[in-house]
Design a protein around this motif. Structure first.
Motif, PDB file in Angstrom:
ATOM      1  N   MET A 171       0.829  -1.176   0.000  1.00  0.00           N
ATOM      2  CA  MET A 171       0.000   0.000   0.000  1.00  0.00           C
ATOM      3  C   MET A 171       0.881   1.249   0.000  1.00  0.00           C
ATOM      4  SD  MET A 171      -3.137  -0.677   2.569  1.00  0.00           S
ATOM      5  CE  MET A 171      -4.504  -1.567   1.913  1.00  0.00           C
ATOM      6  N   ARG A 172       0.331   2.302  -0.569  1.00  0.00           N
ATOM      7  CA  ARG A 172       1.041   3.575  -0.590  1.00  0.00           C
ATOM      8  C   ARG A 172       1.092   4.169   0.814  1.00  0.00           C
ATOM      9  NH1 ARG A 172      -2.616   4.997  -5.292  1.00  0.00           N
ATOM     10  NH2 ARG A 172      -3.725   6.055  -3.637  1.00  0.00           N
ATOM     11  N   PRO A 173       2.069   5.058   1.048  1.00  0.00           N
ATOM     12  CA  PRO A 173       2.127   5.730   2.345  1.00  0.00           C
ATOM     13  C   PRO A 173       0.853   6.554   2.587  1.00  0.00           C
ATOM     14  CG  PRO A 173       4.160   6.078   1.106  1.00  0.00           C
ATOM     15  CD  PRO A 173       3.186   5.410   0.187  1.00  0.00           C
ATOM     16  N   ILE A 174       0.548   6.793   3.844  1.00  0.00           N
ATOM     17  CA  ILE A 174      -0.612   7.603   4.206  1.00  0.00           C
ATOM     18  C   ILE A 174      -0.295   9.058   3.899  1.00  0.00           C
ATOM     19  CG2 ILE A 174      -2.037   8.392   6.137  1.00  0.00           C
ATOM     20  CD1 ILE A 174      -1.557   5.593   7.381  1.00  0.00           C
ATOM     21  N   GLU A 196      -6.723   0.617   8.265  1.00  0.00           N
ATOM     22  CA  GLU A 196      -6.275  -0.479   7.424  1.00  0.00           C
ATOM     23  C   GLU A 196      -6.799  -1.777   8.035  1.00  0.00           C
ATOM     24  OE1 GLU A 196      -2.271   1.451   5.551  1.00  0.00           O
ATOM     25  OE2 GLU A 196      -2.042  -0.221   6.893  1.00  0.00           O
ATOM     26  N   VAL A 197      -7.432  -2.572   7.206  1.00  0.00           N
ATOM     27  CA  VAL A 197      -8.022  -3.830   7.637  1.00  0.00           C
ATOM     28  C   VAL A 197      -7.220  -4.968   7.021  1.00  0.00           C
ATOM     29  CG1 VAL A 197     -10.090  -5.282   7.529  1.00  0.00           C
ATOM     30  CG2 VAL A 197     -10.320  -2.790   7.747  1.00  0.00           C
ATOM     31  N   ALA A 198      -6.838  -5.921   7.843  1.00  0.00           N
ATOM     32  CA  ALA A 198      -6.235  -7.159   7.362  1.00  0.00           C
ATOM     33  C   ALA A 198      -7.255  -8.260   7.638  1.00  0.00           C
ATOM     34  CB  ALA A 198      -4.926  -7.443   8.079  1.00  0.00           C
ATOM     35  N   ALA A 199      -7.579  -9.032   6.606  1.00  0.00           N
ATOM     36  CA  ALA A 199      -8.602 -10.067   6.751  1.00  0.00           C
ATOM     37  C   ALA A 199      -8.229 -11.291   5.924  1.00  0.00           C
ATOM     38  CB  ALA A 199      -9.959  -9.530   6.307  1.00  0.00           C
ATOM     39  N   VAL A 237      -0.424  -8.787  -0.340  1.00  0.00           N
ATOM     40  CA  VAL A 237       1.006  -8.573  -0.202  1.00  0.00           C
ATOM     41  C   VAL A 237       1.681  -9.928  -0.392  1.00  0.00           C
ATOM     42  CG1 VAL A 237       2.852  -7.811   1.324  1.00  0.00           C
ATOM     43  CG2 VAL A 237       0.630  -6.644   1.365  1.00  0.00           C
ATOM     44  N   PRO A 238       2.539 -10.056  -1.403  1.00  0.00           N
ATOM     45  CA  PRO A 238       3.214 -11.339  -1.627  1.00  0.00           C
ATOM     46  C   PRO A 238       3.926 -11.828  -0.361  1.00  0.00           C
ATOM     47  CG  PRO A 238       3.642  -9.839  -3.439  1.00  0.00           C
ATOM     48  CD  PRO A 238       2.954  -9.036  -2.362  1.00  0.00           C
ATOM     49  N   VAL A 280      -5.787 -10.560   2.847  1.00  0.00           N
ATOM     50  CA  VAL A 280      -5.895  -9.358   2.032  1.00  0.00           C
ATOM     51  C   VAL A 280      -5.873  -8.134   2.944  1.00  0.00           C
ATOM     52  CG1 VAL A 280      -7.230 -10.517   0.234  1.00  0.00           C
ATOM     53  CG2 VAL A 280      -8.432  -9.362   2.100  1.00  0.00           C
ATOM     54  N   ARG A 281      -5.648  -6.981   2.335  1.00  0.00           N
ATOM     55  CA  ARG A 281      -5.655  -5.711   3.065  1.00  0.00           C
ATOM     56  C   ARG A 281      -6.572  -4.734   2.353  1.00  0.00           C
ATOM     57  NH1 ARG A 281      -2.265  -6.217   7.104  1.00  0.00           N
ATOM     58  NH2 ARG A 281      -0.472  -7.548   6.874  1.00  0.00           N
TER      59      ARG A 281
END
Length: 69
Positions: A1-4, A18-21, A49-50, A55-56
């Motif tokens: 993901m790009r920086p905030i 940011e959600v990680a699921a 993300v490899p 997913v995010r």
């Protein structure tokens, strides 16, 4: 993901979540729950993300427009 981007958190009441699921359906369900509580700029897709599981998803919240908070 790009920086905030600094503009996304430039003043009180703005937030980046940011959600990680495990899967897309779960990530979008969390986003929908947030949308029911405050104004959001929703994500249209998730990212992978490899080498990392799941997913995010990143969405932007504006708590200043939150009813009842």
């Amino acid at each position: 993901m790009r920086p905030i981007n600094e503009a996304h958190v430039a003043e009180p009441g703005l937030a980046v979540v940011e959600v990680a699921a495990a899967d897309d359906a779960t990530a979008f369900a969390v986003q929908q729950l947030l949308a029911g509580r405050c104004a959001i700029a929703p994500a249209e897709r998730t990212t992978r993300v490899p080498g990392e599981p799941g997913v995010r998803l990143r969405c932007f919240l504006d708590l200043r427009q939150a009813p009842g908070l």
